[in-house]
Design an enzyme around this catalytic site. Structure first.
Site: not given
Length: 315
Positions: A61, A210-211
């Site tokens: 990340y 879900a984003q």
């Protein structure tokens, strides 16, 4: 704040985890454009104030920046914080020493002597066998540098194999971090949930909203368009948004009953599954407050079942 034990006897953590994929990530999340380290520090502090002390990161990340930022923030507080990070089994990592070196690097970035949970990011083998990988992680548990071992994106059979190798060393497999939400329920039909229950493995659910689809922010009627890679995701186009409308409608209706947002209801549904901890990604203090609103109350069994029914097309 109630707590959950990871796996059979792993660390005790909060029932919600803060995800830090966006911390330092310019490729997908446009780090530095609209938010930076100042906003992330505020998000971190707000999480602790809300009683959420469990954070998930990974060496990839922001190419290490996520771990560095998290390490800086943790250093500034006295409150105990639980940190989970991940190892990437990349092609050039083919020995147990390469795994230990990766742990050393992550601990340096996090400014820690030990991490609460160390997960294998993907079930790739390349030249590094699962036997070498899991045995090295078991060694690191004995050495005291990691408290618990987890995997991520592992199938039911891959999870079982990892569990067996670790068990032979007297180390439990604590978690499997997988995509799981009302709009992504494949882990139920693929046997991952059932196998996790059987083996005493906790499910960490990434993309629990879900984003952003489950926040109710995007609809076929609204002009709201997501940024970054999501702008070309077909799920965010008119047809995709029309398809999820019944799920959003039920989330809204349950939200009105409990005075909660659709996102808070969606996260609460995951928590209600038992042995599941949602990882809610955040960039701002406001997003932390929003996600923390999923805690401190419970959908009843009938409401959990209603949501199960309306989201069956995503199994």
């Amino acid at each position: 704040m109630e707590t959950i034990t990871l796996g059979k006897n792993g660390p005790t953590v909060t029932p919600l985890c803060i995800g830090t994929w966006a911390w330092g990530d310019k490729l997908f999340w446009n780090y530095g454009n609209g938010y930076g380290s100042e906003q992330l520090q505020e998000a971190f502090t707000t999480a602790l104030e809300a009683g959420v002390t469990f954070f998930d990161t990974a060496e990839v990340y922001g190419l290490g920046l996520s771990e560095e930022l998290l390490g800086q923030f943790v250093k500034q507080v006295k409150k105990p914080v639980q940190i989970a990070t991940k190892f990437g089994p990349l092609p050039w990592r083919f020995s147990g020493q390469s795994v230990s070196d990766a742990i050393t690097d992550s601990l340096k970035r996090l400014q820690l002597e030990r991490v609460d949970l160390y997960q294998v990011h993907w079930p790739f083998t390349f030249l590094l066998s699962q036997e070498t990988l899991m045995n090295t992680l078991a060694d690191e548990v004995k050495r005291g540098r990691i408290a618990a071992v987890g995997v991520s994106n592992y199938s039911a059979s891959q999870m079982r194999q990892a569990h067996q190798i670790l068990a032979s060393r007297g180390v439990p497999l604590a978690v499997n971090q997988v995509r799981y939400s009302l709009l992504s329920r494949q882990i139920e039909t693929e046997g991952i949930v059932a196998t996790a229950r059987e083996l005493d493995v906790t499910i960490l659910a990434y993309s629990p909203l879900a984003q952003g689809l489950l926040t109710g922010k995007y609809s076929a009627e609204s002009a709201e368009v997501p940024t970054g890679a999501r702008s070309i995701d077909p799920r965010f186009k008119k047809e995709g948004l029309q398809k999820i409308a019944p799920v959003i409608s039920l989330l809204r209706s349950l939200g009105e009953k409990y005075d909660r947002t659709p996102a808070q209801v969606a996260l609460n549904w995951l928590i209600a599954q038992g042995n599941v901890i949602p990882i809610a990604g955040v960039k701002t203090a406001q997003q932390v407050r929003q996600n923390a609103g999923a805690l401190g109350w419970r959908l009843n069994d009938e409401e959990v079942q209603e949501l199960e029914k309306v989201s069956r097309p995503w199994k």
